[in-house]
Design a protein around this motif. Structure first.
Motif, short mmCIF file in Angstrom:
data_model
loop_
_atom_site.label_atom_id
_atom_site.label_comp_id
_atom_site.label_asym_id
_atom_site.label_seq_id
_atom_site.Cartn_x
_atom_site.Cartn_y
_atom_site.Cartn_z
N ALA A 76 -42.22 -67.89 -29.49
CA ALA A 76 -42.65 -68.99 -30.35
C ALA A 76 -43.60 -68.50 -31.43
N ALA A 77 -44.39 -67.47 -31.14
CA ALA A 77 -45.34 -66.95 -32.12
C ALA A 77 -44.66 -66.35 -33.34
N LYS A 194 -46.99 -60.58 -35.08
CA LYS A 194 -46.69 -59.58 -34.05
C LYS A 194 -47.85 -59.50 -33.05
N LEU A 195 -49.07 -59.49 -33.54
CA LEU A 195 -50.22 -59.41 -32.65
C LEU A 195 -50.31 -60.65 -31.75
N ALA A 196 -50.02 -61.81 -32.31
CA ALA A 196 -50.03 -63.04 -31.50
C ALA A 196 -48.98 -62.97 -30.42
N LEU A 198 -47.74 -60.23 -28.98
CA LEU A 198 -48.19 -59.28 -27.97
C LEU A 198 -49.32 -59.86 -27.12
N SER A 199 -50.21 -60.59 -27.75
CA SER A 199 -51.33 -61.18 -27.02
C SER A 199 -50.88 -62.24 -26.03
N ALA A 200 -49.70 -62.83 -26.28
CA ALA A 200 -49.17 -63.82 -25.34
C ALA A 200 -48.81 -63.20 -24.00
N HIS A 201 -48.57 -61.89 -23.99
CA HIS A 201 -48.23 -61.20 -22.74
C HIS A 201 -49.52 -60.77 -22.03
N ARG A 202 -50.27 -61.75 -21.59
CA ARG A 202 -51.59 -61.47 -21.04
C ARG A 202 -51.52 -60.59 -19.80
N SER A 203 -50.49 -60.76 -18.98
CA SER A 203 -50.37 -59.95 -17.78
C SER A 203 -50.17 -58.47 -18.10
N GLN A 204 -49.72 -58.17 -19.32
CA GLN A 204 -49.43 -56.80 -19.71
C GLN A 204 -50.46 -56.21 -20.67
N THR A 205 -51.16 -57.05 -21.43
CA THR A 205 -52.01 -56.54 -22.50
C THR A 205 -53.48 -56.90 -22.36
N ASP A 210 -58.50 -52.45 -26.97
CA ASP A 210 -58.36 -52.63 -28.41
C ASP A 210 -56.89 -52.74 -28.77
N LEU A 211 -56.25 -53.81 -28.32
CA LEU A 211 -54.83 -53.99 -28.61
C LEU A 211 -54.57 -54.00 -30.10
#
Length: 242
Positions: A76-77, A194-196, A198-205, A210-211
């Motif tokens: 969705a991001a 893109k950063l949003a 990736l940040s949605a994958h909280r369990s991974q990131t 410093d993502l």
């Protein structure tokens, strides 16, 4: 080297086939965001639910739901609403006929002009991108594109489902060895999306200190290697499959 977000302006539907939730966002989310902004309809097909992922004591039984929800939020991001999961077991994916058939089914349903997937090759310069699941999905996707999806005699059960053959025009492979890369996309204007994602994958990131900096540095190095110093880029091996 072309830096346009599209190799062909005729592509109006795209399918992204990945092994795990978050794969598309690390490799291609900026490019996807640029396509969506240009009116391309994008579908995600994730072959596993990422059940072997995570970095804490989250109960294993909860991980598939968590990661599927994260992938939908990440999609969705960047403006993608169609996200499908094939349900294969994370860490045990092989490029067998069942996987080829299932990917072929999605290709015939979506009828994309362009497909993004993993490279089936090992990238010895950056081995973590060459997860065995990635390479298996890349190999199965290539076989689904050619010859399976276009051959009405392949997987005849799909014809019984009413799914007619379809020819994909372009295959974009991420994580390819550097010597294979022939197309770079300037995603500077889509870095925040893109950063949003990736940040949605909280369990991974979430555990990363410093993502934003890590991703920005990687994209800047990619851009510089492909003649776009001062910009941010994602790079692919693009093959004409028409």
């Amino acid at each position: 080297m072309t830096t346009s977000p599209e190799a062909s302006t005729a592509a109006r539907r795209a399918l992204v086939v990945t092994a795990h939730p978050d794969d598309v966002d690390f490799g291609s989310a900026g490019t996807i965001a640029s396509w969506v902004a240009d009116g391309v309809q994008v579908t995600y097909c994730v072959c596993t639910a990422g059940d072997a992922g995570g970095f804490d004591d989250t109960p294993r039984a909860d991980m598939p739901r968590i990661r599927q929800d994260e992938q939908r939020s990440a999609a969705a991001a960047v403006g993608v609403t169609d996200v499908q999961f094939l349900g294969y077991e994370d860490g045990r994916v092989t490029a067998n006929l069942q996987l080829r058939r299932d990917i072929t089914r999605v290709i015939r349903q979506v009828r994309p002009h362009r497909v993004i997937s993993h490279s089936p090759e090992i990238n010895w310069a950056h081995l973590p991108t060459s997860h065995p699941d990635h390479r298996a999905v890349g190999e199965a996707t290539l076989a689904a594109i050619y010859p399976d999806a276009r051959n009405g005699f392949a997987h005849p059960e799909l014809l019984q489902e009413g799914l007619q053959p379809w020819t994909v025009s372009e295959l974009w492979m991420s994580e390819s060895p550097e010597e294979r890369i022939n197309h770079a996309v300037d995603i500077t204007d889509f870095f925040d999306a893109k950063l949003a994602a990736l940040s949605a994958h909280r369990s991974q990131t979430e555990h990363l200190d410093d993502l934003q900096g890590m991703i920005r540095r990687h994209l800047a190095r990619t851009a510089e290697r492909h003649g776009m110093a001062g910009r941010l880029a994602e790079a692919f091996h693009v093959v004409d499959t028409s």
